[in-house]
Design an enzyme around this catalytic site. Structure first.
Site, PDB file in Angstrom:
ATOM      1  CB  CYS A   1      -1.213 -27.804 -29.298  1.00 48.45           C
ATOM      2  SG  CYS A   1      -0.898 -26.629 -30.618  1.00 48.45           S
ATOM      3  CG  ASP A  61      -0.653 -23.342 -27.158  1.00 51.76           C
ATOM      4  OD1 ASP A  61      -0.618 -22.089 -27.150  1.00 51.76           O
ATOM      5  OD2 ASP A  61      -1.523 -23.998 -26.543  1.00 51.76           O
ATOM      6  CD  GLU A 101       3.381 -23.563 -20.583  1.00 50.29           C
ATOM      7  OE1 GLU A 101       2.335 -23.413 -19.912  1.00 50.29           O
ATOM      8  OE2 GLU A 101       3.430 -24.188 -21.643  1.00 50.29           O
ATOM      9  CG  HIS A 161      -0.694 -23.564 -22.143  1.00 46.05           C
ATOM     10  ND1 HIS A 161       0.087 -24.262 -21.258  1.00 46.05           N
ATOM     11  CD2 HIS A 161      -1.694 -24.416 -22.484  1.00 46.05           C
ATOM     12  CE1 HIS A 161      -0.417 -25.466 -21.059  1.00 46.05           C
ATOM     13  NE2 HIS A 161      -1.510 -25.583 -21.799  1.00 46.05           N
TER      14      HIS A 161
END
Length: 530
Positions: free
Chosen positions: A233, A259, A264, A282
């Site tokens: 994460c 995550d 991205e 995220h």
């Protein structure tokens, strides 16, 4: 004097907007403008401040249009969407809110561990599809398992504290974690290989730097216990996603909960589709409490700066007053670069950092200089550290910071800053000064005198003072097409220990570094970047 104007180009809470208004600042709240690059560029010149989250990209191109911009405030810890060097070059302060979402991210990591241990997302999909596959979803208990925490800073410590409450045994790898801090947290400090071999679950809580990229590489994944579960994460790129997919396919890794991803927004990824993988988009900082906290914090910080010049949580400048800035600025650069040099040479855990100020610099605001020095030492491993948060982060890791002032001066220079990094393997020290041209110089390394101007790419070479070194060294670089900018030399005694600090025009490839290390006179070579 007209009131400062702030543009909010991402979604911030109404309470944050009201803080600006209550402080007498004119606010233009356009929460969807950050997605419109051209629209934002067309009006950015009208504002003194820009408050953003992650949708707005403060690129060099945008900053070129920001004629009046004084401060960018990022509601959150990451400033990946801000071109910090470009902002610094324009004199724009970049602020973040480094501690506003620590609890939220830690809780998300714990939630991912539970989901991974009990296969909750997969069981939910199956059950809602009308199946009743009770025997298929056999989970594991977290109680009595060993949790390996890679990175035990603010978020990692929060995860460890919660995991201990859940009756897990927590081991931690963090070069900056002192034994005393580990004891206070209730974790066992270990080396990375020990963590990989012992952990039932591994959770990552480090920033993305050259040292942490692919910390869970194919090689390191192979060192983990069979059946390990991995949670990330923190940042995409800390784990080799292709290698992890292979380890999942082989059954060596029992499951993964991610995550964050290398790319991205992650519309496709090697991990997608695996039955033992859980993914979220995220969400680490995505709670109403965290979003509110960071929004209010950034509004207060920006208001303070625009109205009084006070600087808080700046990633590109220390907390100093407008009156002090012109005199301090070159020494801030010197302290940060000296610290960065030593930090790049240090791999063992750091116990203490001592900064000695000699001469005129001892009368200055050394608190800002010390913050700059500590930032430089820590940044090679903790990329998100800034000159405000560095002392707090060092304290959290049990690193002792000492300041020594010698106002009379004992050196040949009007002002001298000496930094000693006390690591578990050995101390490392260097000293520097600022010449009349305002540029920092390193004038001593390991008690060996020299005069080295600093450049973006440098090579630090420790060698025996014997004939033939300079010729062989220059030949290796010449054959590789690497141009030398400056070449600084120093030695303790004739035929003894020597140091070369060499500026080059571009990063030196690994195979060239190995050829330099093969020169008989060379003891060690390290690339150093400023």
């Amino acid at each position: 004097m007209p009131a400062p104007k702030v543009l909010i180009s991402d979604a911030l809470s109404e309470a944050a907007v009201q803080i600006f208004r209550d402080r007498g600042i004119e606010v233009d709240f356009q929460p969807n403008l950050g997605k419109d690059k051209e629209g934002l560029a067309a009006i950015i010149a009208n504002y003194d401040g820009l408050a953003i989250r992650s949708n707005t990209k403060a690129t060099a191109k945008l900053l070129a249009e920001a004629k009046n911009l004084k401060v960018i405030g990022r509601a959150g810890i990451g400033v990946d969407n801000v071109d910090v060097p470009a902002a610094t070059a324009k004199g724009v302060i970049v602020m973040n809110t480094p501690f506003g979402n620590s609890i939220t991210t830690a809780e998300h990591a714990i939630a991912m561990m539970f989901a991974l241990a009990r296969q909750i997302p997969q069981a939910d999909v199956s059950t809602q599809a009308g199946k009743w596959e009770k025997n298929r979803f056999m989970g594991i208990e977290l109680t009595a398992k060993t949790l390996g925490v890679i990175g035990c800073g603010n978020i990692g410590a929060n995860v460890a504290e919660r995991a201990i409450g859940l009756k897990l045994k927590v081991i931690a790898y963090d070069p900056f974690l002192s034994p005393e801090r580990a004891l206070a947290l209730g974790v066992e400090k270990v080396e990375l290989d020990q963590l990989l071999a012992r952990a039932d679950i591994i959770t990552l809580h480090v920033p993305m730097t050259d040292k942490t990229r692919n910390v869970l590489s194919e090689e390191n994944l192979a060192k983990t216990k069979r059946g390990v579960r991995i949670v990330n994460c923190a940042r995409g790129g800390l784990v080799d996603e292709q290698a992890l997919r292979a380890a999942l396919d082989s059954g060596h890794v029992a499951g993964a909960a991610f995550d964050v991803f290398v790319t991205e927004p992650a519309t496709e990824n090697p991990l997608f589709g695996h039955p033992n993988v859980i993914c979220t988009p995220h969400l680490g900082a995505s709670t109403s409490e965290a979003q509110e906290n960071v929004a209010l914090q950034v509004a207060e910080q920006m208001s303070d700066y625009l109205l009084s010049g006070a600087i808080s949580n700046a990633v590109n400048f220390p907390s100093i007053s407008a009156e002090e800035a012109p005199r301090l600025k070159p020494f801030v650069a010197l302290a940060e670069k000296l610290g960065s040099f030593l930090g790049q040479l240090t791999e063992a855990p750091i116990k203490g950092i001592r900064i000695t100020y000699e001469g005129a610099v001892a009368d200055m605001n050394t608190r800002a200089l010390t913050s700059a020095a500590v930032t430089g030492v820590l940044r090679p491993f903790l990329q998100d550290v800034n000159m405000v948060s560095a002392p707090v982060i060092a304290k959290d890791r049990g690193i002792v910071i000492d300041e020594v002032k010698r106002e009379g001066g004992v050196s040949d220079y009007e002002s001298l800053i000496r930094i000693t990094v006390d690591a578990e393997d050995m101390p490392r020290d260097a000293a520097g000064t600022v010449f009349h041209d305002g540029k920092p110089r390193i004038v001593e390394i390991r008690s060996i005198e020299m005069d080295a101007a600093l450049a973006p790419h440098m090579l630090y070479v420790r060698n025996h003072d014997r004939p033939g070194f300079i010729g062989a060294f220059g030949s290796v670089l010449g054959e590789a097409g690497v141009n030398i900018g400056t070449f600084s030399l120093g030695r303790d005694v004739e035929g003894g220990n020597a140091i070369a600090f060499v500026a080059v025009d571009a990063p030196v490839p690994g195979d060239v570094l190995r050829r330099i290390e093969a020169i008989p006179q060379v003891k060690r070579v390290r690339p150093v970047n400023f």
